[in-house]
Design an enzyme around this catalytic site. Sequence first.
Site: not given
Lengths: 200, 396
Positions: A44, A113
């Site tokens: 990912c 993130c």
Amino acid sequence: MDVFQWLYSDTVKDHFTNPRNVYDPDRDKDFRPDAEGMVGNIRCGDQMMFMLKIEDDIITDVRWKTYGCASAIASTSMLSETVVGMNIRDAYHIRPADIANRLGGLPENKIHCSVLGDKALRAAIDVYLEQHGRAGEFKDESAQIICKCLNISDKDIEEAVRQGAHDWYTLQEATKIGTVCGSCKAKAEELLHEFVHIYG
Amino acid sequence: MDTRYVYMDYNATTPLRPEVRDLMVRALDVYGNASSLHALGRTAHAEIEETRANVAALIGAKEASAVYFTSGGSESNNTVFNTMFLIGRKQARRKIITTAIEHPCVLNAAAHLKDEGFPVVFLPVDRDGLIDMGAYRAELGPDVLLVSVMAANNEIGTIENIGEIARLAKAEGAFVHTDATQAVGKVPVSVEEWNVDYLTLSCHKIYGPKGIGALYVRQKAPIEPLIRGGHQENGVRAGTYNNLGIIGFGEAARLAKEELPEYRQRVGGLRAMLRDLILERIPMVRINGHPVHALPNTLNVSFPGAEGESILLSLDLEGIEVSTGSACASGSLEPSHVLMAIGLGPELAHGSIRFSLGRYTTEDEVRYVAEKLPPIIARLRKMSTVPLEELAQEIR
Ligand SMILES: Cc1ncc(COP(=O)(O)O)c(C=O)c1O
Ligand code: FES
């Protein structure tokens, strides 16, 4: 907020180009962590590992590694600085929003993130607790998590309302709640109305 | 702090070249409506027709009247797909063949036809980005209405064999379209040699202004307006002429044709230099795209172990502008569809950087990039959770 604009704040730039406590395979050969946690997946596009040295429940030193973007690097660097010297219980309850605030906020599409470091830290503490026969010790005592993506609890919503958030828009501004998958919105709005009723 | 600025993102867009800019500044006063019959209108009309001739020459079209002005590549591509929609919904021949590596404007236009019930095939490509000719032949048949394959890919620079693709399609009576947005001005493009029915190009990729482009339509090939209105462009594209854009386009097209041989040689040399310096100074990299059939300016490199957005931002801090196929940079969770289509693992796709050079790139700039890049990759790899050794065989 634009990613580039954000990156160029002095704090973020500093943590991205000169990350603190990052694992250095040459210098840190002898770093022997008491617990490690790894989250994410390169498939990912991001992965994070957190290594902790712990004495009497106090985090004495940390290292981390990542395959990740600038936001992940800067946030984790800031997080790593914050948790050294902290009790593992307090470290466990650090909210990504606190770290984001110390970096001057985060662009919305970068929240995914930036929470990676926080997740890896918890994973490492969980490992440590498990090793010491204390599995799950901090899980139930924490406030109820409403937004799973961003680890925002009912207490956080209450605090935001006390600080002046009064509708979904201002609550999101204050906490970023519901900006990832959005599935927490109904529950969060319910609480929001409750707290606005109490404090408003 | 180094304040150097090195632009290596010419495939995204190009700067307006000064010759074109000067001409456009003068043309700011060409306000006549080219459809008007008075002198002002005629002046505008003459300038527009000159551009049409220049664009036709650039793409090797015999008839300037086969060139229609649009707002750019996206509109030209959509005009073709919309035409196919209008024709195909009334007949059995309605299959669309395109590729997995097209620009999103083609992919989405094709996906729309699929939603409308058209059979649509997205052809796979090989490791170098060339379409799988076996799969292509197998899909061809009397039911195929349109074959649309890009001439050159924007991310990896691979150049498809459009002449052969068109020959096979024509044998089945299908129409052929090519999105040549990235090929025009970088390699020879000829609608006659390729024998395509439609060709797309865009001005902002050839040092001209943005918001202007063209669609070539071969005589007798069907075409329906996407924008209906007045009779401009033979009713194919309504709207008062964009004098300024078209005039700039004309000059950009003229210069692109004139300079093509020199451009290919010079920029191709710089690309080779950058590639060689990277290979020499950075271990474990993969050059993406076809080794021979590739644009002279496009160098796409995977740096496993280093995440693309981090590389991009590190370069940006050194004043170097590039782009990446990493998911993080795009805001989605998926890396570039082109890099996935050529079969790269996510580890290579997320760690890819596209350097696209152009007519203002210098040897000095290439050296500067080749000097700044190695420590950035080394730094990111050093802090990486990805064990490099495990990726060694993926590089091939
Ligand atoms: C291959 C390709 N097709 C189409 C386009 C779209 O062109 P425009 O920006 O003129 O709409 C681009 C540019 O991004 C491109 O690279
Ligand atoms: S649960 Fe709140 S954003 Fe997903």
